[in-house]
Design a protein around this motif. Structure first.
Motif, PDB file in Angstrom:
ATOM      1  N   PHE A 122       4.513 -12.834   3.806  1.00  9.10           N
ATOM      2  CA  PHE A 122       3.465 -11.878   3.489  1.00  9.10           C
ATOM      3  C   PHE A 122       2.776 -12.341   2.211  1.00  9.10           C
ATOM      4  CE2 PHE A 122       4.185  -7.496   5.577  1.00  9.10           C
ATOM      5  CZ  PHE A 122       4.549  -8.074   6.779  1.00  9.10           C
ATOM      6  N   SER A 123       1.517 -12.007   2.082  1.00 11.10           N
ATOM      7  CA  SER A 123       0.759 -12.410   0.893  1.00 11.10           C
ATOM      8  C   SER A 123       1.286 -11.690  -0.347  1.00 11.10           C
ATOM      9  CB  SER A 123      -0.726 -12.099   1.079  1.00 11.10           C
ATOM     10  OG  SER A 123      -0.945 -10.702   1.048  1.00 11.10           O
ATOM     11  N   ASP A 124       1.073 -12.326  -1.481  1.00 13.74           N
ATOM     12  CA  ASP A 124       1.426 -11.734  -2.767  1.00 13.74           C
ATOM     13  C   ASP A 124       0.713 -10.397  -2.936  1.00 13.74           C
ATOM     14  OD1 ASP A 124       2.684 -11.855  -5.375  1.00 13.74           O
ATOM     15  OD2 ASP A 124       0.686 -12.282  -6.187  1.00 13.74           O
ATOM     16  N   ASN A 125      -0.562 -10.353  -2.548  1.00 13.95           N
ATOM     17  CA  ASN A 125      -1.363  -9.142  -2.642  1.00 13.95           C
ATOM     18  C   ASN A 125      -0.744  -8.007  -1.825  1.00 13.95           C
ATOM     19  OD1 ASN A 125      -3.585  -7.499  -3.311  1.00 13.95           O
ATOM     20  ND2 ASN A 125      -4.705  -8.140  -1.492  1.00 13.95           N
ATOM     21  N   ALA A 126      -0.331  -8.309  -0.592  1.00 13.73           N
ATOM     22  CA  ALA A 126       0.266  -7.285   0.276  1.00 13.73           C
ATOM     23  C   ALA A 126       1.560  -6.754  -0.326  1.00 13.73           C
ATOM     24  CB  ALA A 126       0.525  -7.852   1.668  1.00 13.73           C
ATOM     25  N   CYS A 127       2.394  -7.635  -0.845  1.00 16.58           N
ATOM     26  CA  CYS A 127       3.681  -7.206  -1.402  1.00 16.58           C
ATOM     27  C   CYS A 127       3.500  -6.367  -2.659  1.00 16.58           C
ATOM     28  CB  CYS A 127       4.562  -8.422  -1.659  1.00 16.58           C
ATOM     29  SG  CYS A 127       5.062  -9.221  -0.115  1.00 16.58           S
ATOM     30  N   LYS A 128       2.590  -6.780  -3.534  1.00 13.71           N
ATOM     31  CA  LYS A 128       2.324  -5.980  -4.739  1.00 13.71           C
ATOM     32  C   LYS A 128       1.768  -4.611  -4.372  1.00 13.71           C
ATOM     33  CE  LYS A 128       1.667  -9.720  -8.031  1.00 13.71           C
ATOM     34  NZ  LYS A 128       0.713 -10.471  -8.859  1.00 13.71           N
ATOM     35  N   LEU A 129       0.875  -4.576  -3.395  1.00 14.78           N
ATOM     36  CA  LEU A 129       0.301  -3.311  -2.946  1.00 14.78           C
ATOM     37  C   LEU A 129       1.389  -2.387  -2.408  1.00 14.78           C
ATOM     38  CD1 LEU A 129      -2.272  -1.609  -2.229  1.00 14.78           C
ATOM     39  CD2 LEU A 129      -2.196  -2.738  -0.008  1.00 14.78           C
ATOM     40  N   MET A 130       2.265  -2.922  -1.563  1.00 15.90           N
ATOM     41  CA  MET A 130       3.307  -2.086  -0.963  1.00 15.90           C
ATOM     42  C   MET A 130       4.318  -1.613  -2.005  1.00 15.90           C
ATOM     43  SD  MET A 130       3.868  -3.654   2.846  1.00 15.90           S
ATOM     44  CE  MET A 130       4.170  -5.329   2.350  1.00 15.90           C
ATOM     45  N   ILE A 131       4.701  -2.483  -2.932  1.00 18.81           N
ATOM     46  CA  ILE A 131       5.612  -2.045  -4.003  1.00 18.81           C
ATOM     47  C   ILE A 131       4.960  -0.924  -4.803  1.00 18.81           C
ATOM     48  CG2 ILE A 131       6.647  -2.724  -6.226  1.00 18.81           C
ATOM     49  CD1 ILE A 131       8.355  -3.810  -4.031  1.00 18.81           C
ATOM     50  N   SER A 132       3.686  -1.099  -5.162  1.00 14.49           N
ATOM     51  CA  SER A 132       3.009  -0.090  -5.994  1.00 14.49           C
ATOM     52  C   SER A 132       2.907   1.262  -5.304  1.00 14.49           C
ATOM     53  CB  SER A 132       1.619  -0.577  -6.411  1.00 14.49           C
ATOM     54  OG  SER A 132       0.712  -0.538  -5.328  1.00 14.49           O
ATOM     55  N   MET A 133       2.851   1.261  -3.983  1.00 17.40           N
ATOM     56  CA  MET A 133       2.731   2.521  -3.246  1.00 17.40           C
ATOM     57  C   MET A 133       4.007   3.365  -3.332  1.00 17.40           C
ATOM     58  SD  MET A 133       0.783   1.140   0.139  1.00 17.40           S
ATOM     59  CE  MET A 133       0.937   2.696   0.996  1.00 17.40           C
ATOM     60  N   PHE A 134       5.158   2.721  -3.494  1.00 16.70           N
ATOM     61  CA  PHE A 134       6.428   3.443  -3.470  1.00 16.70           C
ATOM     62  C   PHE A 134       7.176   3.392  -4.800  1.00 16.70           C
ATOM     63  CE2 PHE A 134       5.332   2.451   0.870  1.00 16.70           C
ATOM     64  CZ  PHE A 134       5.519   3.669   1.475  1.00 16.70           C
ATOM     65  N   ASP A 135       6.595   2.785  -5.813  1.00 16.50           N
ATOM     66  CA  ASP A 135       7.198   2.621  -7.127  1.00 16.50           C
ATOM     67  C   ASP A 135       6.919   3.872  -7.960  1.00 16.50           C
ATOM     68  OD1 ASP A 135       8.120   1.751  -9.566  1.00 16.50           O
ATOM     69  OD2 ASP A 135       6.530   0.270  -9.869  1.00 16.50           O
TER      70      ASP A 135
END
Length: 199
Positions: A67-80
């Motif tokens: 997965f792209s770095d952008n996708a992973c950062k986005l998903m972490i930020s949504m649940f952090d």
């Protein structure tokens, strides 16, 4: 008991303080065994937290790429919840369920089971979600998501697109006070929306 002088709602019998309610998951909170197993595999440094790099190392899209770095950062930020840049096992379970829901949506529109969505499949997906985008806009989304071939979107790119469109739609609706599909927006407000919806 009154809230008068000297009362502390977090005081422990015999002195000291307890964490405020909701600061920690309840002792009886259950995380599914499958989510716990995945968490243990993804948490490479055994810190009890997962960051976007660990998540990226664990997730592979239909093309065999991570997965792209952008996708992973986005998903972490949504649940952090605490904005630490990491998620614990409880937050991970929510992310795990979220990813699985998007995978099911993605598979619904990946009609040829190619592991990616092409322009006509993306059009159908957004139409079913209630959006009426022009072919030109769909083409723009595909080109933006697939800078090499301009033909297809992987599952991680699909998730990023859907989340960003959802965030922009919510921001637009808040400003569309007349409910007529148009807004007037100041420059700083526009930048706030654009930057805020990106991650």
């Amino acid at each position: 008991m009154s809230y008068g002088q000297g009362y502390n709602p977090y005081a422990q019998p015999g002195g000291g303080y307890a964490a405020p309610p909701g600061a920690f998951p309840p002792q009886n909170a259950q995380v599914s065994p499958q989510a716990q197993q995945w968490f243990a595999m993804v948490d490479r440094d055994r810190s009890g937290k997962i960051n976007s790099s660990e998540l990226q190392a664990a997730l592979v899209n239909g093309r065999g790429d991570h997965f792209s770095d952008n996708a992973c950062k986005l998903m972490i930020s949504m649940f952090d919840a605490d904005a630490s840049g990491t998620i614990d096992v409880y937050e991970f379970e929510k992310l795990y369920n979220y990813i699985n829901q998007w995978l099911q949506v993605f598979k619904t529109y990946d009609q040829d089971n190619s592991g990616h969505i092409e322009e006509h499949e993306l059009t159908q997906a957004f139409t079913q979600m209630g959006f009426r985008f022009t072919p030109e806009f769909i083409g723009f989304l595909v080109k933006k998501s697939d800078p090499q071939t301009h033909k297809e979107i992987s599952v991680d790119q699909f998730i990023v697109l859907c989340v960003q469109i959802q965030r922009f739609t919510e921001a637009f609706r808040q400003r569309d006070t007349q409910q007529n599909g148009t807004i007037t927006i100041g420059f700083e407000d526009f930048l706030t929306v654009a930057i805020g919806c990106s991650y």
